[in-house]
Design an enzyme around this catalytic site. Structure first.
Site, PDB file in Angstrom:
ATOM      1  N   GLY A 223     -12.568  -4.256   0.253  1.00  0.00           N
ATOM      2  CA  GLY A 223     -14.425  -4.484   0.170  1.00  0.00           C
ATOM      3  C   GLY A 223     -14.532  -3.244  -0.425  1.00  0.00           C
TER       4      GLY A 223
ATOM      5  N   ARG B 283       0.932  -0.932  -0.401  1.00  0.00           N
ATOM      6  CA  ARG B 283       0.266   0.250  -0.045  1.00  0.00           C
ATOM      7  C   ARG B 283       0.880   1.610  -0.249  1.00  0.00           C
ATOM      8  NH1 ARG B 283      -5.234  -1.926   3.505  1.00  0.00           N
ATOM      9  NH2 ARG B 283      -5.936  -2.636   2.327  1.00  0.00           N
TER      10      ARG B 283
ATOM     11  N   GLY C 124      -8.768  -8.299   0.435  1.00  0.00           N
ATOM     12  CA  GLY C 124      -6.945  -8.228   1.346  1.00  0.00           C
ATOM     13  C   GLY C 124      -6.263  -9.336   1.299  1.00  0.00           C
TER      14      GLY C 124
ATOM     15  N   LYS D  73     -15.868 -17.477   3.863  1.00  0.00           N
ATOM     16  CA  LYS D  73     -17.683 -17.059   3.759  1.00  0.00           C
ATOM     17  C   LYS D  73     -18.225 -16.675   2.900  1.00  0.00           C
ATOM     18  CE  LYS D  73     -19.510 -15.264   7.902  1.00  0.00           C
ATOM     19  NZ  LYS D  73     -19.380 -14.845   9.007  1.00  0.00           N
TER      20      LYS D  73
HETATM   21  P1  ADP Z   1     -11.007 -11.834   1.150  1.00  0.00           P
HETATM   22  O1  ADP Z   1     -10.008 -10.774   2.079  1.00  0.00           O
HETATM   23  O2  ADP Z   1      -9.475 -11.821  -0.035  1.00  0.00           O
HETATM   24  O3  ADP Z   1     -11.855 -11.438   0.303  1.00  0.00           O
HETATM   25  P2  ADP Z   1     -11.565 -13.734   2.412  1.00  0.00           P
HETATM   26  O4  ADP Z   1     -11.541 -12.814   3.457  1.00  0.00           O
HETATM   27  O5  ADP Z   1     -12.962 -13.916   1.643  1.00  0.00           O
HETATM   28  O6  ADP Z   1     -10.756 -13.003   1.248  1.00  0.00           O
HETATM   29  O7  ADP Z   1     -10.874 -14.504   3.049  1.00  0.00           O
HETATM   30  C1  ADP Z   1      -9.398 -15.494   3.560  1.00  0.00           C
HETATM   31  C2  ADP Z   1      -9.994 -16.908   4.423  1.00  0.00           C
HETATM   32  O8  ADP Z   1     -10.445 -17.592   3.637  1.00  0.00           O
HETATM   33  C3  ADP Z   1      -8.412 -17.245   4.633  1.00  0.00           C
HETATM   34  O9  ADP Z   1      -7.568 -16.545   6.283  1.00  0.00           O
HETATM   35  C4  ADP Z   1      -8.459 -18.715   4.208  1.00  0.00           C
HETATM   36  O10 ADP Z   1      -7.636 -19.856   5.324  1.00  0.00           O
HETATM   37  C5  ADP Z   1     -10.079 -18.590   3.961  1.00  0.00           C
HETATM   38  N1  ADP Z   1     -10.389 -19.687   3.702  1.00  0.00           N
HETATM   39  C6  ADP Z   1      -9.881 -20.590   2.129  1.00  0.00           C
HETATM   40  N2  ADP Z   1     -10.632 -21.542   2.253  1.00  0.00           N
HETATM   41  C7  ADP Z   1     -11.201 -21.515   3.328  1.00  0.00           C
HETATM   42  C8  ADP Z   1     -12.010 -23.332   4.379  1.00  0.00           C
HETATM   43  N3  ADP Z   1     -11.670 -24.479   2.816  1.00  0.00           N
HETATM   44  N4  ADP Z   1     -12.163 -23.451   5.056  1.00  0.00           N
HETATM   45  C9  ADP Z   1     -11.770 -22.554   6.004  1.00  0.00           C
HETATM   46  N5  ADP Z   1     -11.794 -20.857   5.516  1.00  0.00           N
HETATM   47  C10 ADP Z   1     -10.979 -20.880   4.587  1.00  0.00           C
HETATM   48 MG    MG Z   2     -10.391 -11.164   3.888  1.00  0.00          MG
END
Ligand code: ADP
Ligand code: MG
Length: 404
Positions: free
Chosen positions: A384, A37, A360, A202
């Site tokens: 976000g 960043r 992120g 999620k």
């Molecule tokens: P981003 O920040 O890129 O939008 P998210 O915050 O939605 O991504 O998700 C990131 C998290 O999802 C990571 O910490 C990762 O460990 C978790 N994750 C990925 N696959 C799984 C899984 N099968 N079960 C639980 N957590 C998971």
């Molecule tokens: Mg995230």
């Protein structure tokens, strides 16, 4: 589409220009673990320095409670900025107090000061409009103009993002302009085939993105924790994997809508199932429709997409002209469950077209796995903010800069 640009501010020589950056970097024991960043802020800062502006950099860092908290000081960030700019950068130990006012008064043309964390002041994120406006007024006293360049915060109505932009002559910086340009290419007439890769933890975090992008894309590849809610929606048992039961109907709705629109939703054919949620857990590869048949039975947890799925996803990505990826394919923080994420990242670097990483954790994942930013078409600095943009929401920090 009428975002005010830097040029709209006229000559900036000798003017005090406040730059609202997003320097919210991850810190471990006072050391910056990912300076992405800070680097992303450089084009705007260099442009202002060359124009002879007196540059006042402000940002938030972490979530201090509206009061000074040394662990969230921007001082290490000011040091890193000085190294990257290759010139001295002053640091003010408060945001709008004596130190900041003094440091700004001493600035010469082309010189830079970083003022302390905006969120050391309760007014920055106050719910109350008057409290935000009052703090924005104090900030405004430090500058003659505002350049808003913290893309990661444009979806927030906060004093330095919104009210300050109303008080001072304001324009968007180069980072915001670049981010919007890329996001626009993802929503307006994207080159096809257009593939979206979704993962992360999620499905409920990503509902808005799925429903907004579904009518616009050719296929959606589903990995990460959310894949299990999709598998369950199709009637498969997922043992102890992450499952959002309350989203099953919504997900079934997406599957139906996708079929009606001719959008392909590609689900994994194999997954990596572990005995427990830990870095060194025993694990094995099983078919996606036989998760409960792993050696771990009903207590098995799916932590990554399997190798066949990773290969199929990689092929789908490489044969696309536009790809947006949000959300790691597995628990990449544990090396044993990072292979799916690595395969997707690798394929994204090979796209003959536009390959974008948003989110992120996704950005952190690709850097942690040894990729460099320049291997991708774009890595969004705002998780976000980019998701809300892709959901079609109005972002207050952009509207105030003339975006409609
Ligand atoms: P981003 O920040 O890129 O939008 P998210 O915050 O939605 O991504 O998700 C990131 C998290 O999802 C990571 O910490 C990762 O460990 C978790 N994750 C990925 N696959 C799984 C899984 N099968 N079960 C639980 N957590 C998971
Ligand atoms: Mg995230």
């Amino acid at each position: 589409m009428t975002l005010r640009t830097l040029e709209s501010l006229g000559s900036l020589e000798g003017k005090r220009v406040i730059v609202r950056c997003d320097l919210n970097v991850p810190l471990k024991d006072g050391v910056i673990t990912d300076d992405g960043r800070v680097r992303a802020s450089l084009p705007t800062l260099k442009t202002l320095i060359e124009a002879g502006a007196r540059v006042v950099v402000c940002s938030h860092l972490g979530r201090p409670d509206g009061a000074p908290d040394p662990q969230y000081s921007l001082e290490p960030v000011a040091k890193r900025l000085s190294e990257l700019l290759d010139q001295p950068v002053a640091f003010a130990s408060d945001t709008v107090g004596e130190s900041a006012r003094g440091a700004v008064a001493e600035l010469g043309d082309g010189e830079v000061v970083v003022i302390e964390n905006l969120r050391f002041n309760a007014g920055e994120t106050a719910k109350d409009d008057d409290a935000r406006r009052a703090f924005a007024g104090e900030l405004a006293a430090l500058g003659d103009a505002l350049v808003s360049d913290g893309f990661g915060v444009v979806h927030r109505k906060q004093a330095s993002v919104y009210e300050l932009a109303e008080i001072l002559p304001s324009a968007a910086g180069l980072l915001i302009a670049t981010e919007l340009d890329v996001l626009d290419r993802l929503t307006e007439n994207p080159e096809r085939p257009y593939t979206v890769v979704l993962g992360g933890s999620k499905v409920s975090d990503k509902l808005g993105v799925i429903s907004h992008l579904l009518p616009r894309v050719d296929r959606i590849l589903v990995g990460g924790g959310m894949l299990f809610t999709f598998l369950a929606a199709q009637g498969h048992a997922v043992a102890s994997s992450l499952l959002e039961k309350d989203q099953l109907d919504t997900v079934r709705g997406y599957l139906t809508e996708a079929a009606e629109r001719g959008v392909e939703i590609v689900l994994p054919t194999d997954v990596v199932v572990a005995e427990s949620f830990s870095a060194d857990a025993a694990h094995e590869i099983v078919a996606a429709d036989a998760i409960e048949q792993s050696s771990f039975g009903a207590s098995g947890i799916g932590l990554d997409i399997g190798p066949d799925t990773a290969a199929a996803f990689a092929d789908a990505i490489r044969s696309s002209k536009t790809v947006f990826w949000n959300g790691p394919m597995g628990v990449f923080e544990f090396p044993a469950f990072a292979a799916g994420t690595k395969a997707v990242a690798q394929a994204l670097t090979e796209v003959d077209g536009l390959g974008v990483v948003g989110g992120g954790d996704s950005a952190a994942a690709v850097r942690q796995l040894g990729f460099t930013d320049d291997q991708f078409g774009h890595i969004s600095t705002g998780g976000g903010a980019s998701l809300e943009f892709l959901e079609g929401k109005k972002l207050p920090g952009l509207e105030v800069l003339g975006w409609a």
